[in-house]
Design an enzyme around this catalytic site. Structure first.
Site, PDB file in Angstrom:
ATOM      1  N   LYS A 124      44.066 -42.885 -46.143  1.00 56.64           N
ATOM      2  CA  LYS A 124      42.821 -42.608 -46.871  1.00 56.64           C
ATOM      3  C   LYS A 124      42.845 -41.245 -47.540  1.00 56.64           C
ATOM      4  CE  LYS A 124      39.420 -45.661 -44.780  1.00 56.64           C
ATOM      5  NZ  LYS A 124      38.172 -45.754 -44.017  1.00 56.64           N
ATOM      6  N   LYS A 216      45.686 -57.595 -48.091  1.00 56.32           N
ATOM      7  CA  LYS A 216      44.450 -57.992 -47.418  1.00 56.32           C
ATOM      8  C   LYS A 216      43.304 -58.119 -48.418  1.00 56.32           C
ATOM      9  CE  LYS A 216      42.599 -56.047 -43.603  1.00 56.32           C
ATOM     10  NZ  LYS A 216      42.435 -55.184 -42.408  1.00 56.32           N
ATOM     11  N   LYS A 219      37.265 -54.884 -50.112  1.00 56.90           N
ATOM     12  CA  LYS A 219      36.113 -54.602 -50.968  1.00 56.90           C
ATOM     13  C   LYS A 219      36.464 -53.605 -52.065  1.00 56.90           C
ATOM     14  CE  LYS A 219      34.270 -52.029 -47.020  1.00 56.90           C
ATOM     15  NZ  LYS A 219      33.239 -52.186 -45.993  1.00 56.90           N
TER      16      LYS A 219
END
Ligand code: TRP
Length: 352
Positions: A124, A216, A219
């Site tokens: 991240k 995956k 969103k």
């Protein structure tokens, strides 16, 4: 022998999701279906982890108006998917100050070396980790507090969270050892915190992108065609399934025939999960046939299962007063567990 073996803890399930972006089919099949089932067998607490949502740049989480909307939307999704406020404590993290208070104590238990190993932070934070927030780095410590402030024993999470659960166990263990004498003196037995078990949802429930079967469903994928959002209309759901990427071959009759065909494997997996069937069972029905026939059946099934959830969600979203009432009730139930635990911790630590 670990300290865990001597003290027994009441079984209790806790999990949470961040209020960022829209929930999608991956969240539903990978987490929600399981959470709903556990209501029948366990004491369950389900948290909207809004304090975790602010750990990235404001441009990522969207600022106060977006946060307010996202907290209500995720709560609406919880309810629409079947979480029942009569059975589970449904609440948002920021209403229970004890999460943050325990996180501070755990900041002083956890070691920098432990956090430096967290792969999710590295992903991240990206290349420029000097610019990441301290909160993003500390995220797993707050997660440990989310779990242990309720002395939760079981935590259903995706496999990407396994490392955070291991850290949670390390923190619980070090706390129990560092303060063992005080824990005993204060009458809490041999260990204060349980070492919570992760309940990892397996690959069968891992939903991949409809545009790339090796990634995956997410969103944050720029293509909305890559995912089915829980608020998508019946038309959108059907369209996205029909446009889902596939290869040139038909459907195999055996599961082994899906090897090396990630898109086909994903769509068959989605069918199986939505239908409560096995991959083999689905292939028995559709194997050997054309892919287009299967896709039409999958579109029908997905619409039948998901369109009602979208309808419910929109009904809840239209009633923010109700949603806020649910969160307030849930917070009261959660606080009734968290406040005494925090009081114990203060005593154990020597705060007067
Ligand atoms: N980190 C989790 C995720 O991204 C969310 C989370 C925060 C969580 N606190 C938690 C999950 C406590 C389970 C228990 O999926």
């Amino acid at each position: 022998m670990t300290t865990e073996a001597k003290t027994s803890f009441t079984p209790r399930v806790l999990s949470g999701m961040q209020p960022t972006g829209n929930l999608h089919l991956g969240n539903y099949l990978g987490a929600m279906v399981n959470w709903v089932k556990m209501q029948a067998t366990h004491e369950t607490l389900y948290c909207v982890v809004d304090l975790h949502a602010i750990t990235q740049a404001i441009s990522v989480w969207g600022g106060p108006n977006e946060l307010r909307r996202a907290i209500r939307d995720v709560t609406a999704a919880y309810l629409a998917c079947g979480l029942d406020p009569k059975k589970s404590a449904i609440f948002n993290q920021s209403q229970i100050a004890e999460h943050s208070e325990l996180a501070w104590v755990f900041n002083c238990v956890a070691r920098i070396g432990w956090l430096d190993r967290m792969t999710q932070f590295k992903e991240k934070a990206g290349k420029d980790k000097e610019k990441a927030s301290v909160g993003l780095y500390d995220y797993p410590v707050l997660m440990a507090a989310d779990i242990l402030i309720y002395k939760a024993t079981s935590v259903p999470v995706g496999d990407d969270q396994k490392q955070h659960l291991e850290l949670t166990r390390d923190i619980a263990q070090k706390f129990n050892i560092d303060f063992a004498d005080s824990i005993r003196e204060q009458g809490f037995g041999d260990a204060y915190f349980p070492l919570p078990d992760p309940m990892i949802s397996g690959p069968a429930t891992r939903v991949m992108s409809l545009r790339d079967g090796t990634k995956k469903m997410s969103k944050s994928d720029p293509s909305d065609l890559s995912r089915i959002n829980l608020t998508d209309s019946a038309e959108d759901i059907a369209k996205k399934i029909r446009k889902a990427k596939t290869d040139a071959e038909g459907l195999p009759t055996e599961a082994t025939g899906l090897k090396g065909r990630p898109e086909a494997e994903n769509l068959v997996g989605i069918y199986a999960a939505l239908d409560g069937n096995s991959v083999e069972g689905v292939l028995k029905q559709y194997g050997g046939g054309q892919f287009s026939t299967f896709k039409n059946a999958l579109a029908d099934l997905a619409v039948a299962k998901l369109a009602p959830i979208a309808g419910e969600m929109n009904r809840y979203i239209a009633d923010p007063g109700y949603i806020e009432g649910v969160l307030k009730d849930g917070a009261n139930r959660a606080r009734a567990i968290a406040a005494p635990v925090m009081a114990d911790v203060r005593k154990i630590m020597g705060f007067v």
